[in-house]
Design a protein around this motif. Structure first.
Motif, PDB file in Angstrom:
ATOM      1  N   GLU A  51       0.767  -1.319  -0.011  1.00  0.00           N
ATOM      2  CA  GLU A  51       0.138  -0.008   0.023  1.00  0.00           C
ATOM      3  C   GLU A  51       1.019   1.710  -0.010  1.00  0.00           C
ATOM      4  N   THR A  95       3.707   6.138  -5.415  1.00  0.00           N
ATOM      5  CA  THR A  95       3.331   6.352  -6.982  1.00  0.00           C
ATOM      6  C   THR A  95       2.618   7.487  -7.398  1.00  0.00           C
ATOM      7  N   PRO A  96       1.840   8.153  -6.049  1.00  0.00           N
ATOM      8  CA  PRO A  96       1.033   9.712  -6.814  1.00  0.00           C
ATOM      9  C   PRO A  96       1.958   9.854  -6.574  1.00  0.00           C
ATOM     10  N   TRP A 144       2.096   1.517  -4.201  1.00  0.00           N
ATOM     11  CA  TRP A 144       0.589   2.422  -4.544  1.00  0.00           C
ATOM     12  C   TRP A 144      -0.319   3.277  -4.359  1.00  0.00           C
ATOM     13  N   ARG A 145       0.036   3.794  -3.037  1.00  0.00           N
ATOM     14  CA  ARG A 145      -1.145   4.329  -2.481  1.00  0.00           C
ATOM     15  C   ARG A 145      -0.354   5.928  -1.963  1.00  0.00           C
ATOM     16  N   ILE A 146       1.438   5.944  -1.538  1.00  0.00           N
ATOM     17  CA  ILE A 146       1.301   6.733  -1.610  1.00  0.00           C
ATOM     18  C   ILE A 146       2.507   7.907  -1.998  1.00  0.00           C
TER      19      ILE A 146
END
Length: 294
Positions: free
Chosen positions: A199, A206-207, A202-204
């Motif tokens: 997580e 990568t953005p 991909w959620r913290i």
């Protein structure tokens, strides 16, 4: 009588005329070089567009004209679109570029995060091996890859054109440099809150890397849209051809000496790439300039 001190900035020192002239001259010289470079880069595209609207009789004349005396664009573009599946070539190129890019990012993002933020034995050695991978051209593994695809019966497929490029060493290097500038405190705080590494990636993390991802996407799309070497090896069916190989089939089978139709086809197949770059240019510039900045 004591002199009254002037406030700071109240009286500006005059700039010498020689310094102003030198600065103006340097600006003119820099912009002249930039304009010359832009003209040099754009001239082939301009010439392609001009040729695509000229009749055959005006293409090889001794006189150079930027605009044709007789507009022949409708005939050239109609012939190009009707005599060859140009839109199918463009669709093949889009499928090829998006398919390769999706797998490259799915593989490169976790690898780059591990090399940038995880401490494990041999991390530096692995990174050196990644850098050495940049030195291996695609021609080196071409023969064993072709034999393997032929044995599996996968020639003349999208997978055969994509498979050698699923792992991008350049993507791992570029994203690793970007991830190094991501604050470690945020990652530690997420771990304390019980967020898994998956997580976090991909959620913290990568953005925040969209500029670098956009920059790599442009590099990847341009490289694989224009790639001729590998499709020429594994593709023999014209319906599966990407744009560069499709242009070869089109030139050999349909146009002959009709260079107006040939440049019209090249314009049609080049337009999607130019439009995509114009849309992503801001992100591309941000990604190139910000990568590696701490």
């Amino acid at each position: 009588m004591a002199e009254t001190a002037l406030p700071s900035g109240a009286a500006a020192r005059p700039v010498p005329a020689g310094a102003m002239a030198a600065r103006l001259l340097s600006l003119v010289a820099v912009h002249a070089v930039l304009v010359a470079g832009a003209v040099f880069m754009l001239l082939p595209f301009v010439w392609m567009l001009i040729t695509s609207v000229k009749p055959p009789a005006e293409i090889f004349t001794a006189q150079i004209s930027l605009w044709p005396k007789n507009f022949y664009g409708v005939e050239n573009y109609t012939f190009a679109l009707s005599q060859a599946p140009l839109l199918r070539f463009a669709l093949n190129g889009l499928i090829l570029c998006f398919g390769i890019l999706a797998v490259q990012l799915l593989v490169a993002i976790p690898c780059a995060y591990a090399l940038a933020k995880l401490n494990f034995p041999g991390r530096n050695v692995v990174f050196v091996l990644v850098l050495l991978g940049l030195c291996i051209p695609v021609q080196v593994p071409a023969m064993p890859l072709y034999i393997a695809l032929a044995e599996l019966g996968l020639l003349n497929t999208y997978f055969s054109m994509m498979a050698p490029f699923f792992l991008s060493v350049f993507a791992i290097f570029l994203l690793r440099q970007f991830f190094r500038s991501f604050p470690d405190d945020i990652i530690h705080a997420a771990r304390l809150d019980g967020v898994s590494e998956f997580e976090i990636v991909w959620r913290i993390v990568t953005p925040s890397a969209w500029p670098a991802i956009a920059a790599f996407s442009v590099f990847s799309a341009v490289a694989h849209w224009n790639d001729l070497y590998w499709p020429l090896i594994v593709i023999s069916d014209a319906k599966m051809a990407p744009p560069p190989l499709g242009m070869m089939f089109f030139a050999d089978a349909e146009t002959g000496s009709n260079y107006g139709a040939l440049t019209a086809a090249a314009t049609v197949l080049t337009a999607p790439l130019v439009i995509a770059f114009l849309i992503a240019r801001r992100r591309f510039i941000d990604g190139v300039t910000m990568t590696g900045v701490k």
